[in-house]
Design a protein around this motif. Structure first.
Motif, PDB file in Angstrom:
ATOM      1  N   VAL A   1      13.374  22.772   6.190  1.00  0.00           N
ATOM      2  CA  VAL A   1      13.548  21.453   5.567  1.00  0.00           C
ATOM      3  C   VAL A   1      12.316  21.142   4.730  1.00  0.00           C
ATOM      4  CG1 VAL A   1      13.838  18.986   5.964  1.00  0.00           C
ATOM      5  CG2 VAL A   1      14.969  20.640   7.476  1.00  0.00           C
ATOM      6  N   PRO A   2      12.483  20.837   3.436  1.00  0.00           N
ATOM      7  CA  PRO A   2      11.322  20.486   2.607  1.00  0.00           C
ATOM      8  C   PRO A   2      10.777  19.114   2.978  1.00  0.00           C
ATOM      9  CG  PRO A   2      13.363  20.247   1.343  1.00  0.00           C
ATOM     10  CD  PRO A   2      13.735  20.858   2.656  1.00  0.00           C
ATOM     11  N   MET A   3       9.507  19.072   3.362  1.00  0.00           N
ATOM     12  CA  MET A   3       8.846  17.823   3.733  1.00  0.00           C
ATOM     13  C   MET A   3       7.756  17.510   2.714  1.00  0.00           C
ATOM     14  SD  MET A   3      10.148  16.760   6.685  1.00  0.00           S
ATOM     15  CE  MET A   3       8.862  15.730   7.411  1.00  0.00           C
ATOM     16  N   SER A   4       7.628  16.242   2.354  1.00  0.00           N
ATOM     17  CA  SER A   4       6.582  15.848   1.411  1.00  0.00           C
ATOM     18  C   SER A   4       5.209  16.057   2.046  1.00  0.00           C
ATOM     19  CB  SER A   4       6.755  14.382   1.008  1.00  0.00           C
ATOM     20  OG  SER A   4       6.473  13.531   2.104  1.00  0.00           O
ATOM     21  N   VAL A   5       4.227  16.295   1.194  1.00  0.00           N
ATOM     22  CA  VAL A   5       2.864  16.513   1.683  1.00  0.00           C
ATOM     23  C   VAL A   5       2.345  15.250   2.376  1.00  0.00           C
ATOM     24  CG1 VAL A   5       0.497  17.089   1.019  1.00  0.00           C
ATOM     25  CG2 VAL A   5       2.417  18.204  -0.120  1.00  0.00           C
ATOM     26  N   GLY A   6       2.763  14.085   1.853  1.00  0.00           N
ATOM     27  CA  GLY A   6       2.350  12.827   2.480  1.00  0.00           C
ATOM     28  C   GLY A   6       2.829  12.718   3.911  1.00  0.00           C
ATOM     29  N   SER A   7       4.085  13.108   4.157  1.00  0.00           N
ATOM     30  CA  SER A   7       4.628  13.056   5.516  1.00  0.00           C
ATOM     31  C   SER A   7       3.905  14.037   6.433  1.00  0.00           C
ATOM     32  CB  SER A   7       6.127  13.371   5.496  1.00  0.00           C
ATOM     33  OG  SER A   7       6.844  12.361   4.811  1.00  0.00           O
ATOM     34  N   ILE A   8       3.564  15.194   5.903  1.00  0.00           N
ATOM     35  CA  ILE A   8       2.825  16.184   6.695  1.00  0.00           C
ATOM     36  C   ILE A   8       1.455  15.633   7.087  1.00  0.00           C
ATOM     37  CG2 ILE A   8       1.773  18.471   6.684  1.00  0.00           C
ATOM     38  CD1 ILE A   8       4.787  18.579   6.802  1.00  0.00           C
ATOM     39  N   TRP A   9       0.766  15.035   6.124  1.00  0.00           N
ATOM     40  CA  TRP A   9      -0.551  14.465   6.409  1.00  0.00           C
ATOM     41  C   TRP A   9      -0.454  13.309   7.401  1.00  0.00           C
ATOM     42  CZ3 TRP A   9      -5.420  15.734   6.067  1.00  0.00           C
ATOM     43  CH2 TRP A   9      -5.803  16.727   5.161  1.00  0.00           C
ATOM     44  N   ALA A  10       0.553  12.461   7.236  1.00  0.00           N
ATOM     45  CA  ALA A  10       0.730  11.331   8.159  1.00  0.00           C
ATOM     46  C   ALA A  10       0.933  11.830   9.581  1.00  0.00           C
ATOM     47  CB  ALA A  10       1.925  10.483   7.714  1.00  0.00           C
ATOM     48  N   SER A  11       1.745  12.881   9.740  1.00  0.00           N
ATOM     49  CA  SER A  11       1.986  13.446  11.071  1.00  0.00           C
ATOM     50  C   SER A  11       0.719  14.066  11.639  1.00  0.00           C
ATOM     51  CB  SER A  11       3.090  14.502  11.002  1.00  0.00           C
ATOM     52  OG  SER A  11       4.294  13.941  10.516  1.00  0.00           O
TER      53      SER A  11
ATOM     54  N   SER B   1       1.793   4.386   5.001  1.00  0.00           N
ATOM     55  CA  SER B   1       1.785   4.314   3.540  1.00  0.00           C
ATOM     56  C   SER B   1       1.826   5.682   2.880  1.00  0.00           C
ATOM     57  CB  SER B   1       0.546   3.552   3.062  1.00  0.00           C
ATOM     58  OG  SER B   1      -0.636   4.250   3.394  1.00  0.00           O
ATOM     59  N   MET B   2       1.631   6.745   3.634  1.00  0.00           N
ATOM     60  CA  MET B   2       1.718   8.083   3.064  1.00  0.00           C
ATOM     61  C   MET B   2       3.159   8.563   2.908  1.00  0.00           C
ATOM     62  SD  MET B   2      -1.403  10.216   4.823  1.00  0.00           S
ATOM     63  CE  MET B   2      -3.090  10.016   4.237  1.00  0.00           C
TER      64      MET B   2
ATOM     65  N   LEU C   1       0.840  -1.194   0.000  1.00  0.00           N
ATOM     66  CA  LEU C   1       0.000   0.000   0.000  1.00  0.00           C
ATOM     67  C   LEU C   1       0.871   1.239   0.000  1.00  0.00           C
ATOM     68  CD1 LEU C   1      -2.757   1.455   0.279  1.00  0.00           C
ATOM     69  CD2 LEU C   1      -2.487   1.284   2.758  1.00  0.00           C
ATOM     70  N   TYR C   2       0.622   2.099  -0.966  1.00  0.00           N
ATOM     71  CA  TYR C   2       1.277   3.410  -0.988  1.00  0.00           C
ATOM     72  C   TYR C   2       0.233   4.440  -1.382  1.00  0.00           C
ATOM     73  CZ  TYR C   2       4.306   7.310  -2.188  1.00  0.00           C
ATOM     74  OH  TYR C   2       4.893   8.554  -2.248  1.00  0.00           O
ATOM     75  N   ILE C   3      -0.058   5.327  -0.468  1.00  0.00           N
ATOM     76  CA  ILE C   3      -1.030   6.389  -0.739  1.00  0.00           C
ATOM     77  C   ILE C   3      -0.255   7.643  -1.146  1.00  0.00           C
ATOM     78  CG2 ILE C   3      -2.872   7.827   0.210  1.00  0.00           C
ATOM     79  CD1 ILE C   3      -3.549   5.557   2.114  1.00  0.00           C
ATOM     80  N   PHE C   4      -0.305   7.965  -2.430  1.00  0.00           N
ATOM     81  CA  PHE C   4       0.417   9.141  -2.923  1.00  0.00           C
ATOM     82  C   PHE C   4      -0.418  10.386  -2.694  1.00  0.00           C
ATOM     83  CE2 PHE C   4       1.198  12.165  -6.414  1.00  0.00           C
ATOM     84  CZ  PHE C   4       2.520  12.481  -6.124  1.00  0.00           C
ATOM     85  N   VAL C   5       0.179  11.348  -2.030  1.00  0.00           N
ATOM     86  CA  VAL C   5      -0.482  12.628  -1.776  1.00  0.00           C
ATOM     87  C   VAL C   5       0.236  13.684  -2.599  1.00  0.00           C
ATOM     88  CG1 VAL C   5      -1.207  14.297  -0.049  1.00  0.00           C
ATOM     89  CG2 VAL C   5      -1.025  11.877   0.568  1.00  0.00           C
ATOM     90  N   SER C   6      -0.466  14.236  -3.577  1.00  0.00           N
ATOM     91  CA  SER C   6       0.157  15.199  -4.481  1.00  0.00           C
ATOM     92  C   SER C   6       0.350  16.544  -3.800  1.00  0.00           C
ATOM     93  CB  SER C   6      -0.701  15.368  -5.736  1.00  0.00           C
ATOM     94  OG  SER C   6      -1.992  15.860  -5.393  1.00  0.00           O
TER      95      SER C   6
END
Length: 283
Positions: free
Chosen positions: A133-143, A206-207, A119-124
């Motif tokens: 520090v640039p963080m992916s949107v997926g990591s932000i949502w997961a947090s 998975s984000m 499972l990988y939920i891609f968050v655009s």
């Protein structure tokens, strides 16, 4: 260094959810659920299959959480009944054996039926700058999801009648029964909550990266370490330990190598037991 620490915090929040799911079940029944990682994987596979069939991500995630909660309740109503009738060391050993067996069954069936399942939920979206520090949107949502769930749990156990009832069962099962609280019903509800948390872990993990079908025992190991370090039965302790161990995991993987990271985490747990046997926030 800042990027590594932030990655560790994101991972640690998921570790915290893992620890809460396991520590609540142990606090109520004295049972360590060794099938917990496999329940996380089951939720991930359910969500992945639904998404592959064209179901919206939010709806698929909701069904995955319900599926994990349902499997957890099924375990409580079947395998756990003879466990709860036992006492002391017999209960602990029987619980370990039965949940370990359940882990092999669930993990084996998933690996046999979906050997390449993941499972990988891609968050655009463009990366978000956090303290430079640039963080992916997926990591932000997961947090954000992990923090929101943590806040809800802390309010639930600290400010609601049922939450206080759960705490009373953890502290004194006999006393809780005398004032009209059913430990059996409370355990079933907490097993359902534990399963739902497993589903949330699958979503959050998975984000920020793929969650594969073979990750079950590794997730269970992390949950055990977090539970021991945080303090058995402590929700706040599990989250604190999860974040600390997530940072340790990230720093170790970055500067030493992933192959020795688990050894370092186990060493951290052993050191905690020596210094503070009840864990960081255990009582």
């Amino acid at each position: 260094m800042r990027a590594v620490i932030l990655d560790g915090i994101v991972l640690g929040l998921a570790f915290g959810l893992l620890g809460v799911g396991m520590t609540l079940v142990y606090g109520l029944g004295g049972v360590l659920n060794l099938a917990y990682g496999q329940i996380v994987v089951l939720a991930a596979i359910v969500i992945s299959l639904l998404m592959d069939d064209g179901v919206a991500t939010v709806l698929a995630a909701f069904v995955g959480v319900l599926a994990a909660a349902g499997v957890a309740v099924l375990l409580d109503l079947t395998l756990m009944r003879p466990v709860y009738r036992a006492h002391g060391e017999e209960r602990t050993l029987l619980g370990l054996l039965l949940t370990l067996g359940a882990a092999f069954v669930i993990g084996g069936l998933l690996a046999w039926r979906y050997p390449a399942g993941a499972l990988y939920i891609f968050v655009s979206g463009d990366p978000v700058s956090v303290i430079g520090v640039p963080m992916s949107v997926g990591s932000i949502w997961a947090s954000a999801i992990a923090l929101a769930v943590a806040a809800v749990l802390l309010v639930f156990f600290g400010a609601t009648t049922f939450g206080r009832g759960v705490r009373s069962v953890i502290q004194d099962e006999t006393g809780a029964r005398l004032v009209g609280i059913s430990p059996s019903f409370v355990r079933t509800v907490i097993f359902a909550l534990s399963g739902a948390l497993a589903g949330v872990v699958a979503i959050a993990q998975s984000m920020s990266g793929p969650l594969t079908v073979n990750a079950g025992f590794e997730l269970t190991t992390f949950a055990l370490i977090v539970t021991v370090v945080g303090g058995l039965g402590s929700v706040a302790g599990a989250f604190l330990a999860g974040v600390l161990l997530g940072v340790v995991n990230a720093l170790s993987a970055h500067y030493i190598g992933q192959y020795i990271t688990t050894i370092i985490l186990l060493g951290t747990a052993a050191l905690t037991i020596l210094i503070r046997p009840r864990g960081l926030l255990g009582r």
